[in-house]
Design a protein around this motif. Structure first.
Motif, PDB file in Angstrom:
ATOM      1  N   LEU A   1       0.831  -1.203   0.000  1.00  0.00           N
ATOM      2  CA  LEU A   1       0.000   0.000   0.000  1.00  0.00           C
ATOM      3  C   LEU A   1       0.870   1.259   0.000  1.00  0.00           C
ATOM      4  CD1 LEU A   1      -3.121   0.125   0.156  1.00  0.00           C
ATOM      5  CD2 LEU A   1      -2.870   0.685   2.559  1.00  0.00           C
ATOM      6  N   LEU A   2       1.899   1.261   0.832  1.00  0.00           N
ATOM      7  CA  LEU A   2       2.815   2.410   0.886  1.00  0.00           C
ATOM      8  C   LEU A   2       3.504   2.590  -0.468  1.00  0.00           C
ATOM      9  CD1 LEU A   2       4.424   1.911   4.419  1.00  0.00           C
ATOM     10  CD2 LEU A   2       2.939   3.793   3.733  1.00  0.00           C
ATOM     11  N   GLY A   3       3.815   1.477  -1.120  1.00  0.00           N
ATOM     12  CA  GLY A   3       4.421   1.541  -2.451  1.00  0.00           C
ATOM     13  C   GLY A   3       3.439   2.121  -3.458  1.00  0.00           C
ATOM     14  N   ASP A   4       2.188   1.663  -3.398  1.00  0.00           N
ATOM     15  CA  ASP A   4       1.149   2.110  -4.334  1.00  0.00           C
ATOM     16  C   ASP A   4       0.850   3.595  -4.197  1.00  0.00           C
ATOM     17  OD1 ASP A   4       0.939  -0.423  -5.318  1.00  0.00           O
ATOM     18  OD2 ASP A   4      -0.909  -0.926  -4.256  1.00  0.00           O
ATOM     19  N   THR A   5       0.913   4.097  -2.956  1.00  0.00           N
ATOM     20  CA  THR A   5       0.574   5.496  -2.737  1.00  0.00           C
ATOM     21  C   THR A   5       1.798   6.406  -2.855  1.00  0.00           C
ATOM     22  OG1 THR A   5       0.842   5.187  -0.356  1.00  0.00           O
ATOM     23  CG2 THR A   5      -1.388   4.985  -1.214  1.00  0.00           C
ATOM     24  N   GLY A   6       2.948   5.807  -3.183  1.00  0.00           N
ATOM     25  CA  GLY A   6       4.155   6.604  -3.370  1.00  0.00           C
ATOM     26  C   GLY A   6       4.789   7.064  -2.069  1.00  0.00           C
ATOM     27  N   GLU A   7       4.436   6.414  -0.963  1.00  0.00           N
ATOM     28  CA  GLU A   7       5.023   6.787   0.332  1.00  0.00           C
ATOM     29  C   GLU A   7       6.271   5.972   0.648  1.00  0.00           C
ATOM     30  OE1 GLU A   7       1.833   7.726   3.491  1.00  0.00           O
ATOM     31  OE2 GLU A   7       0.839   6.470   2.014  1.00  0.00           O
TER      32      GLU A   7
ATOM     33  N   ALA B   1      12.642  -8.538  -2.129  1.00  0.00           N
ATOM     34  CA  ALA B   1      12.341  -7.115  -2.307  1.00  0.00           C
ATOM     35  C   ALA B   1      12.826  -6.330  -1.098  1.00  0.00           C
ATOM     36  CB  ALA B   1      10.847  -6.920  -2.508  1.00  0.00           C
ATOM     37  N   ARG B   2      13.295  -5.124  -1.350  1.00  0.00           N
ATOM     38  CA  ARG B   2      13.763  -4.243  -0.279  1.00  0.00           C
ATOM     39  C   ARG B   2      12.920  -2.982  -0.310  1.00  0.00           C
ATOM     40  NH1 ARG B   2      18.919  -6.811   1.044  1.00  0.00           N
ATOM     41  NH2 ARG B   2      19.327  -5.004   2.335  1.00  0.00           N
ATOM     42  N   TYR B   3      12.841  -2.313   0.815  1.00  0.00           N
ATOM     43  CA  TYR B   3      11.975  -1.148   0.919  1.00  0.00           C
ATOM     44  C   TYR B   3      12.766   0.070   1.352  1.00  0.00           C
ATOM     45  CZ  TYR B   3       8.511  -4.761   0.469  1.00  0.00           C
ATOM     46  OH  TYR B   3       7.790  -5.824   0.003  1.00  0.00           O
ATOM     47  N   ASP B   4      12.339   1.234   0.849  1.00  0.00           N
ATOM     48  CA  ASP B   4      13.042   2.479   1.111  1.00  0.00           C
ATOM     49  C   ASP B   4      12.022   3.564   1.436  1.00  0.00           C
ATOM     50  OD1 ASP B   4      14.837   4.531   1.224  1.00  0.00           O
ATOM     51  OD2 ASP B   4      15.721   4.176  -0.742  1.00  0.00           O
ATOM     52  N   GLY B   5      12.201   4.221   2.568  1.00  0.00           N
ATOM     53  CA  GLY B   5      11.313   5.317   2.947  1.00  0.00           C
ATOM     54  C   GLY B   5      11.655   6.601   2.219  1.00  0.00           C
ATOM     55  N   ASP B   6      12.804   6.621   1.563  1.00  0.00           N
ATOM     56  CA  ASP B   6      13.213   7.782   0.782  1.00  0.00           C
ATOM     57  C   ASP B   6      12.671   7.595  -0.637  1.00  0.00           C
ATOM     58  OD1 ASP B   6      14.445   9.727  -0.684  1.00  0.00           O
ATOM     59  OD2 ASP B   6      16.500   9.165  -0.144  1.00  0.00           O
ATOM     60  N   VAL B   7      11.644   8.376  -0.970  1.00  0.00           N
ATOM     61  CA  VAL B   7      10.982   8.154  -2.263  1.00  0.00           C
ATOM     62  C   VAL B   7      11.548   9.032  -3.382  1.00  0.00           C
ATOM     63  CG1 VAL B   7       8.835   7.276  -1.295  1.00  0.00           C
ATOM     64  CG2 VAL B   7       9.097   9.725  -1.645  1.00  0.00           C
ATOM     65  N   SER B   8      12.589   9.797  -3.084  1.00  0.00           N
ATOM     66  CA  SER B   8      13.187  10.583  -4.156  1.00  0.00           C
ATOM     67  C   SER B   8      13.829   9.623  -5.158  1.00  0.00           C
ATOM     68  CB  SER B   8      14.245  11.528  -3.580  1.00  0.00           C
ATOM     69  OG  SER B   8      15.353  10.778  -3.120  1.00  0.00           O
ATOM     70  N   LEU B   9      13.918  10.074  -6.408  1.00  0.00           N
ATOM     71  CA  LEU B   9      14.507   9.229  -7.438  1.00  0.00           C
ATOM     72  C   LEU B   9      16.010   9.162  -7.206  1.00  0.00           C
ATOM     73  CD1 LEU B   9      13.697   7.687  -9.988  1.00  0.00           C
ATOM     74  CD2 LEU B   9      14.066   9.779 -11.290  1.00  0.00           C
ATOM     75  N   HIS B  10      16.506   7.992  -6.846  1.00  0.00           N
ATOM     76  CA  HIS B  10      17.946   7.835  -6.662  1.00  0.00           C
ATOM     77  C   HIS B  10      18.367   6.428  -7.045  1.00  0.00           C
ATOM     78  CE1 HIS B  10      16.196   6.812  -2.672  1.00  0.00           C
ATOM     79  NE2 HIS B  10      17.206   5.977  -2.546  1.00  0.00           N
ATOM     80  N   THR B  11      19.651   6.281  -7.290  1.00  0.00           N
ATOM     81  CA  THR B  11      20.185   5.009  -7.757  1.00  0.00           C
ATOM     82  C   THR B  11      20.562   4.122  -6.574  1.00  0.00           C
ATOM     83  OG1 THR B  11      21.049   6.129  -9.708  1.00  0.00           O
ATOM     84  CG2 THR B  11      21.997   3.984  -9.205  1.00  0.00           C
ATOM     85  N   HIS B  12      20.287   2.840  -6.691  1.00  0.00           N
ATOM     86  CA  HIS B  12      20.668   1.888  -5.656  1.00  0.00           C
ATOM     87  C   HIS B  12      21.762   0.959  -6.149  1.00  0.00           C
ATOM     88  CE1 HIS B  12      16.642   2.939  -3.914  1.00  0.00           C
ATOM     89  NE2 HIS B  12      17.457   3.094  -2.904  1.00  0.00           N
TER      90      HIS B  12
END
Ligand SMILES: [Zn+2]
Ligand SMILES: [Zn+2]
Length: 125
Positions: free
Chosen positions: A48-54, A65-76
Motif C-alpha cells: 500500500l505504501l508503495g502504491d501510494t508513493g510513500e 524485495a527491499r523497501y526504502d522510505g526515501d521516495v526521491s529518485l535515486h540510484t541503488h
C-alpha cells in the motif's frame, strides 16, 4: 480511507533506517511496537505504501524485495556478495533526448549490481 496505526508504524520504521530493509526485518521491528501484527499485515501495508508513493519498493532481480522510505529518485547499488543495498552516488538516466522526441518516461529503475567496497576488500589480501 481509515487511518491505519499499523501503516504509520511501518512507515516510521522505514523512514528511520537507511538500510533498505526486507519485509522480514520490518516485521521484526514492528512487532516490538505491536506484538500482535502479522507478517501478512506488514506485506499488505508495504504494498500500500508503495502504491501510494510513500515508500519505494526495490526489486532486486530474483532477490528479496527491499523497501526504502526515501521516495526521491535515486540510484541503488545491490551487493551480490553480502546483499547490502545502498544509495549509490551515480547519475540517473537522462531521458531528455527521448522526451524531446515525444517519448514519455513513466518510471525508471536505477539499480546497479556488483560487489561492494567491503566485500571487494575481503576477497583479496
Ligand atoms: Zn558486500
Ligand atoms: Zn535508497
Amino acid at each position: 480511507m481509515r487511518y491505519s496505526k499499523q501503516r504509520e508504524v511501518i512507515k516510521r520504521i522505514l523512514c528511520e533506517t537507511k538500510s533498505h530493509p526486507t519485509a522480514e526485518w520490518i516485521y521484526r521491528q514492528a512487532r516490538e511496537v505491536m506484538p500482535s501484527i502479522s507478517m501478512g499485515t506488514v506485506y499488505r501495508n508495504l504494498k500500500l505504501l508503495g502504491d501510494t508513493g510513500e515508500a519505494q519498493i526495490i526489486d532486486t532481480d530474483g532477490g528479496v524485495a527491499r523497501y526504502d522510505g526515501d521516495v526521491s529518485l535515486h540510484t541503488h547499488f545491490v551487493c551480490l556478495s553480502c546483499g547490502r543495498v545502498i544509495d549509490a552516488e551515480a547519475p540517473l538516466v537522462d531521458c531528455s533526448a527521448m522526451e524531446s522526441k515525444g517519448f514519455r518516461v513513466i518510471s525508471q529503475k536505477n539499480i546497479l549490481f556488483g560487489v561492494c567496497e567491503k566485500c571487494g576488500k575481503s576477497g583479496k589480501d
